[in-house]
Each structure stands twice: as C-alpha cells, then as structure tokens.
Write a protein that holds these residues in place. Structure first.
Motif, PDB file in Angstrom:
ATOM      1  N   CYS A   1       0.669  -1.317   0.151  1.00  0.00           N
ATOM      2  CA  CYS A   1       0.048  -0.366   0.262  1.00  0.00           C
ATOM      3  C   CYS A   1       1.058   0.853  -0.021  1.00  0.00           C
ATOM      4  CB  CYS A   1      -0.952  -0.158   1.217  1.00  0.00           C
ATOM      5  SG  CYS A   1      -2.015   1.572   1.066  1.00  0.00           S
ATOM      6  N   ALA A   2       0.840   1.582  -1.127  1.00  0.00           N
ATOM      7  CA  ALA A   2       1.375   3.497  -1.191  1.00  0.00           C
ATOM      8  C   ALA A   2       0.811   4.165  -0.998  1.00  0.00           C
ATOM      9  CB  ALA A   2       2.473   3.102  -2.293  1.00  0.00           C
ATOM     10  N   GLU A   3       1.177   5.105   0.537  1.00  0.00           N
ATOM     11  CA  GLU A   3      -0.210   6.110   1.112  1.00  0.00           C
ATOM     12  C   GLU A   3       0.588   6.793   2.497  1.00  0.00           C
ATOM     13  OE1 GLU A   3      -2.404   8.498   1.858  1.00  0.00           O
ATOM     14  OE2 GLU A   3      -3.858   7.211   1.178  1.00  0.00           O
ATOM     15  N   ASP A   4       0.951   8.061   1.694  1.00  0.00           N
ATOM     16  CA  ASP A   4       1.734   9.309   1.636  1.00  0.00           C
ATOM     17  C   ASP A   4       1.080   9.715   3.803  1.00  0.00           C
ATOM     18  OD1 ASP A   4       0.758  12.584   1.491  1.00  0.00           O
ATOM     19  OD2 ASP A   4       0.191  10.743   0.854  1.00  0.00           O
ATOM     20  N   ASN A   5      -0.138   9.895   3.549  1.00  0.00           N
ATOM     21  CA  ASN A   5      -0.874   9.961   4.731  1.00  0.00           C
ATOM     22  C   ASN A   5      -0.995   8.818   5.643  1.00  0.00           C
ATOM     23  OD1 ASN A   5      -3.719  10.834   6.663  1.00  0.00           O
ATOM     24  ND2 ASN A   5      -3.384  12.489   5.350  1.00  0.00           N
ATOM     25  N   ARG A   6      -0.309   9.550   7.680  1.00  0.00           N
ATOM     26  CA  ARG A   6      -0.033   8.402   8.452  1.00  0.00           C
ATOM     27  C   ARG A   6      -1.833   8.183   9.108  1.00  0.00           C
ATOM     28  NH1 ARG A   6      -0.044   8.162  13.474  1.00  0.00           N
ATOM     29  NH2 ARG A   6      -0.887  10.861  13.327  1.00  0.00           N
ATOM     30  N   THR A   7      -2.833   9.319   8.907  1.00  0.00           N
ATOM     31  CA  THR A   7      -4.152   8.339   8.936  1.00  0.00           C
ATOM     32  C   THR A   7      -4.472   7.297   7.842  1.00  0.00           C
ATOM     33  OG1 THR A   7      -3.998  10.745  10.389  1.00  0.00           O
ATOM     34  CG2 THR A   7      -6.607   9.523   9.680  1.00  0.00           C
ATOM     35  N   ASN A   8      -4.745   7.690   6.428  1.00  0.00           N
ATOM     36  CA  ASN A   8      -4.554   7.087   5.972  1.00  0.00           C
ATOM     37  C   ASN A   8      -4.373   4.867   6.368  1.00  0.00           C
ATOM     38  OD1 ASN A   8      -6.650   8.935   4.914  1.00  0.00           O
ATOM     39  ND2 ASN A   8      -5.758   9.132   3.566  1.00  0.00           N
TER      40      ASN A   8
END
Length: 757
Positions: free
Chosen positions: A629-636
């Motif tokens: 999973c490539a995701e820059d937002n920590r909450t997401n």
C-alpha cells in the motif's frame, strides 16, 4: 458573425429593391413627361391646323365670327391642358429622383452602382466619404481609378500585397461568376465588408457595410468568453482541490469511526461513534451531490459504458445500506426477474449512483416496514433489453401537490413530517438527469402516509459476456420455505416455481417444523421435503433454532439459511448443520447455484456445501497474500491497516511513489494499492515505473484517490491502473477488491458483509 453577415445581406437586398423601385418610378415619370410632350406637340399641330383652316375659311368668306372664336378657345384650352400635364410629369420625375437620392444618402452603409463599363453611375455620401479630397470622384469615374486612389494613397490596408497586385485582385473579383464578399480595413481605423452583386443590364451594385462596431462587439464577447472559461477552469480546479482536501481527512474520520464501531463499546460510546460515522457520510454525500450537480449544469458529465452486472450492483448497494435499515427494522428485498440477464453495457459508477440515490432515499424516509427493489425486462430488439426498475417503500409518502416537484433541484419537501430528514435536495434531481442522459425515463407514484414507488425505464445493450442462468432441470422436487415476511415468501415461491419445483410456504419456524414432521409421517399427503429454505430472524423459533430442533428430532434434510448478518453466526452450534448461508437480500444466482449443487449426481447427505457457510465465514489454508500500500498520509495508513486487520495478509506500506517502486522490487507483492496524490513521485508515475519492471505488467494495481471530478477516473486508468477506489474507503469494497485478486494458493479471505460488523 455569420448571422450578422446574413442579416446585413438581407438589409442590402431590401434597400436595393427599394432603390430599384424608386428608379423605376423616375423612369416612368420621364416616360410620362415624354408622352405628355408628344401630346402637347400634337395639340399645337392641331391648333396650327385649326388656324390655317380658319384663315382659309376667312379667305373664302364661309366662317362666321362666332365660329372662329369657338375654334380659337378650343385650341387655347388644349394648349393649357397639355402644358399642365407636362409640368405635372416633370414635377413627378423630380420628386422621384429626390426620393431616390434621399434614400441612398440616408444609408449608413456605402452604396454605389456601376454600369457595364465599370463606371460609377450613382453613389451615396457614405461610399464617397473615403475619397474625400478627390473632386474627380463623381458619376463617370472608372472603378479602377477608385482602386488606385485607395491603394496608392494608403487609404486601405493591402494585406501584404503590392498596390498593383491588390488592384488586380480587386478587379479580378468582378470577373468571377459569383462575386465573393471581401473585408477591407481602412487607414482611418474602420473596417467594412464589401458585397457586390450583378444586376440586369450588366450593372454592378456595391454595398459597403461598416462592421467596425460588430468586430469590436465580437472582440468584447471573445474576451468575455475567455474570462468565463478561465473562471470555469478556476471553479473546476477549486472544486477538485476542495474535494480532494475534504475527502483526505474524511477518510480518517469515517474510516476510524467505522473501525471504532467494530470494537466493544458501551451504548453511549457506540452512539457517539455511530454519530461521527453517519455525520461524516452525510457530509460526503453533500459534497458528491454538489460536485455532480455542478458537472451536470456545466454539461461536463459524460457516461463511460462498460460491461457490468446490474443485479450485483443493486446487491452491493443494499449491503452498504443494510446497517442503517436494520436499526429501524426495515427489510431490504430484491426481486430480480429469474430469467432476465444480469450483465449489460452501461456506466457502472452512474448506475450505482442512481440505485444508491433511489434506495437510500427510500430507506431515509421509511421508519418501519420494507424497501423492495423489483427488476423486470423484455427484449427490445436483438442484443437490447428494456429494463424497468422500481424501488417501493412503506415510508412517509408524498402529498399529491408535491409529487411534480420531487425531481427539481433543491426540492426536498419542506413540512413538519420530513423536516428531520437531512439532505441537499439534489439526489433525485441528479438521478433524473442521469437517467435522461442514458436515454431513459423516471417517474414516481406515492400516497401520503403509505409509501412511495420510484421507477425508471432504460433500454441497455447486453454485454458480450452476458450469460443466462443454467436452464437445466433441477433434480429437487419439493422445497419448504420458512419466512415471516410475505413478500420474501412470494418472491421465493415465484423463483422456485420457475425452476420446476413444488413449493410449500410457512410464515414461522414453528409452522415449518410441524409441516416437516407431518410430511415424514405422511399425515398431510405432501411427502418428504428435499430442501428447507429458512430465514434467520423470525419471531418465535428463528432459523438457527429451527435447524437445531430438526436435527435433534432426527431430520437430515438439507437446510439453507438466509441472513442479513452472516458474520455474527460463525460461533453458533447450528452452523455446521447448514448446507449454506446466503446473504440477504438474496442474489438469485447464489440461490440457483445452490439448487444445482444439491441436484448434482454425487450430492448425497452432507456432500453439497456445509461449506458454503465456511466459504463465507472461515479462512482456508495456504500462504498469506502480499499487499503493498503506497500512502503518504499517516492517518490513512492506519485506517487501511485496521480495515484489513485479522486477514491472512502480509502488508507493507510505502510513504511515497519512489519508495513504492523500491518496495516492489524486493517485496514482490501480489496486489498493490496506490495513492494517487503523493510527494516526490505520484501514483500515476509510480504505476508507470512499476509496469516497466519484471513482473510489473501483471500485478493488479488499485488506485486510492480523493479525486472525484469528471475525467479523474479516466486519467487514472489511462496511467495503467486496474481499478479506482474513492476515499473515504468502504471496508466491504476494499475487502471485496482483495478477494477478487486473491492469487492461487493463498488463504481465503474472511469478508464481513455487514459494514458495522
């Protein structure tokens, strides 16, 4: 500009006809003057002859003085009348000529007539104004001389040509069979369009229309159009940015609230968590409605047809709305025509939006009872199916005076009965516009206090891979159906009867138990039952309790349970005794599939699918699926991790696109979820880079995006991604996507079908 040009030509032709009429009147007056002059000459000749006769008679002495006086008076009267007629004809000719010149000179546009030798005959002041200072410019001046004055005196822009070339070009126009209009710009700053036309007798009539103001107005309009387009682009960019910026944090709010609802909470805590989740989803619905309505109003919304399964689309919408419906004891039911194909060509996203709006609206305005979706159809033509879809509810209904306005923008009926229901009032307006874009019609029937029925009709082409259900005969003969809801029993009876089965209906578990006991003893003459279909939640004896009681009594007939919340049943002792657990509302494909499994030659007792329940509820053996999973937002990232927690998954996160490409090389994922907006390298670029690596062309890549404007989905898919999931993520859709791409040899995925767990 073309409209103004045609209107100018019409005005030119009207004035030309008027001037022609004036000219004819003048010629008529001149001919009348000539005729009167001839009459005068004839009268004078008669007078002279009378005088000569009088002289002869005098000489002969045969005329009296009285006779001579009469003859003289008659001659004088004839002479006076002839002179008066001549004066009148002359005055008429002068007046006709004056009117002709007045008409010509009142024209704002230049007007001139040239004879067959290309010499000026007449011209008005507007035409002659550009030749001020040249006294030779008067009737008789050659057309070429006028061109020379314009060209050599720099009174007109030559468009890059030399003076002689320009003069030759202008003269050559008159030699063509049809003289085309031409536009000239004069050095004094005005612009004119020249229209020339041949008249009878070889004359050429020229009209010079001043289009300076028209051009200035057109330039103003063009500038206004550019400003409007810039403002529209700015609005679209603003909406897109706002959509993205709102959806990103809302993914954390809604996702975490949904996960919180899955934990052990007190009643008060669950109330708070449900309020957060429902409020967040309401806000997202408002955002979606505003975005969609703005796209529709700007004619920017386009449809992208592709093969899709209509029955599954409706089923997924019902599953997502089921949690809210169950809180108010609302039964969600689907009656899909058993012999109607399910796969059609349409825009899946927009069809899902239509069904979500209609079903969600029905659930929102229904306090108790049921919501029923019926789908029927007939073959419109070869490869085309006419579908009729209705959504019936037992809600508050609509007053007759308000029915005509329910599909209007911002048209939520505002009275005391429904003020507590929130919404933008755009959902039904958007639905109507979407159905019309698809070429269909939508309608509503309602009675206040007794519910509503919204329906639409569409003609859709069948998908090339559309398959009808297996029409082979089913080997079962007699089926017992136990369900406390009359509509559910009716739907099941019709579907089972269509398969050639004998159906017995029961309204409770206790009645079903008594029927089975009676059939085994032969007391009711029905014979034994081959299958029991029972609802889970029934008053008195529910489906699971009925199963336990039957097994304790020694009955081993196959039992299939229908449940709206299968995940809560996994630890119940009756589950191993079930052949299958089917999710409500029921997919007819699942039902018919179970009937065929039970009809297989080797389908003895215990041979079918106890394991249908296990397939939905229990993880199987095998390796874990590798998910990147490539995701820059920590909450997401936290939301994603919690949503897949407990599944047989090896999960790795990448904080940007560059890291995602690096992780792909050493992690070798089976499935990638790719955020689109990331620093350093965004999701599109990262996907293109992965596709170039060994094995990268085959790995499924699913976009995670907060972009929801028109064209975003197409741009994302064009970058090489396989599917798009819009934030905030919905857990059932996320897990369904993982299950879809589960590789061979991997553990099966435990997917809770109830969003609230």
């Amino acid at each position: 500009m073309s409209v103004r040009c045609f209107s100018g030509i019409r005005a030119f032709m009207t004035m030309f006809d008027k001037l022609t009429a004036e000219r004819r009147a003048r010629l008529t007056a001149e001919r009348q003057l000539e005729h009167r002059t001839r009459e005068l000459d004839a009268a004078l000749s008669q007078l002279q002859e009378a005088r000569n006769t009088l002289h002869r008679l005098r000489a002969a002495g045969t005329s009296t003085p009285l006779q001579e006086a009469q003859r003289v008076a008659e001659a004088q009267n004839l002479q006076v009348r002839a002179r008066e007629d001549a004066d009148s004809a002359h005055r008429t000719a002068i007046m006709a000529e004056r009117r002709l010149w007045d008409s010509i000179n009142t024209l704002r546009d230049g007007f001139a007539v040239f004879n067959g030798n290309h010499e000026l005959v007449i011209a008005n002041q507007a035409y002659l104004g550009v030749f001020t200072g040249y006294p030779e410019v008067q009737p008789g001046v050659p057309y070429r001389r006028l061109l020379e004055i314009l060209a050599f005196d720099n009174r007109v822009e030559l468009g890059g040509l030399g003076a002689e070339d320009w003069i030759a070009m202008m003269e050559g126009r008159w030699d063509a069979e049809r003289i085309e209009p031409i536009m000239l710009t004069f050095s004094r700053g005005d612009t004119a369009r020249i229209h020339d036309r041949r008249a009878r007798g070889g004359d050429i009539v020229s009209l010079v229309r001043d289009i300076t103001e028209a051009q200035r107005h057109a330039a103003d309009l063009e500038e206004a159009r550019r400003h409007a387009e810039a403002a529209n682009r700015a609005k679209s960019a603003f909406l897109a940015n706002m959509s993205h910026e709102i959806r990103t944090p809302m993914n954390g709010v809604v996702g975490m609230a949904e996960l919180l609802c899955d934990t052990q909470l007190s009643d008060e805590q669950r109330l708070y968590a449900d309020t957060i989740r429902s409020s967040g989803e309401a806000l997202l619905n408002i955002i979606n409605d505003v975005l969609d309505f703005s796209k529709i109003e700007a004619d920017k919304l386009t449809l992208h047809p592709e093969p899709f399964d209509l029955e599954r689309c409706i089923h997924e919408v019902l599953i997502l709305l089921q949690a809210g419906a169950r809180k108010r004891s609302i039964d969600l039911m689907m009656d899909y025509d058993l012999f109607l194909p399910t796969r059609f060509m349409a825009d899946p996203g927009r069809m899902r939006q239509v069904m979500t709006n209609l079903i969600g609206n029905a659930v929102k305005f229904t306090l108790s009872g049921h919501v029923l979706i019926r789908v029927v159809g007939i073959e419109a033509s070869e490869g085309q199916q006419q579908l009729n879809v209705t959504v019936e509810d037992t809600g508050i209904g609509i007053a007759p005076e308000n029915i005509d306005g329910v599909f209007g923008e911002f048209a939520q009926v505002d009275d005391q009965a429904n003020r507590k229901f929130e919404g933008t009032g755009l959902g039904l307006a958007i639905t109507r516009r979407l159905i019309e874009l698809m070429g269909g019609q939508i309608w509503v029937e309602s009675e206040l206090g007794k519910g509503s029925c919204f329906g639409f009709s569409l003609t859709l082409p069948l998908a090339e891979d559309a398959l009808h259900l297996n029409g082979n005969p089913i080997r079962l003969e007699h089926v017992l159906v136990a369900d406390d809801h009359l509509i559910n029993r009716t739907i099941l009876e019709r579907q089972l009867t269509a398969q050639g089965l004998t159906v017995t209906l029961c309204a409770s578990g206790a009645e079903a138990f008594d029927r089975i006991v009676a059939s085994e003893s032969g007391k009711n003459g029905e014979g034994p039952f081959d299958l029991l279909l029972t609802d889970h939640e029934m008053p008195g004896l529910d489906g699971l309790e009925l199963t336990v009681k039957l097994r304790e009594a020694g009955f081993d007939l196959p039992i299939i349970l229908f449940s709206s919340s299968p995940t809560v049943l996994r630890d119940h002792p009756a589950v191993p005794e079930l052949r299958a657990i089917l999710q409500k509302p029921l997919l007819r494909h699942d039902l018919v599939r179970q009937l065929h499994l039970l009809s297989a030659p080797n389908a003895g007792p215990g041979a079918a699918e106890p394991a249908a329940a296990a397939a939905a509820l229990l993880p199987g053996g095998g390796r874990h699926i590798r998910v990147l999973c490539a995701e820059d937002n920590r909450t997401n990232r936290l939301v994603f991790a919690k949503m897949v927690q407990g599944l047989a998954i090896d999960l790795r996160f990448s904080e940007d696109g560059i890291k995602a490409v690096e992780d792909f090389r050493d992690f070798h994922p089976d499935l990638i979820f790719m955020d689109i907006s990331m620093p350093e390298m965004d999701g599109r670029a990262a996907t293109r880079a992965i596709r170039q690596l060994p094995g990268g062309a085959q790995v499924p890549i699913i976009a995670l995006t907060a972009h929801a404007m028109s064209g975003d989905r197409e741009d994302i898919l064009a970058a090489g991604l396989d599917h798009v999931l819009t934030k905030p993520l919905k857990k059932p859709l996320l897990l369904e996507m993982i299950k879809r791409y589960l590789p061979d040899g991997a553990c099966s995925i435990d997917i809770p079908l109830d969003p609230t767990g």
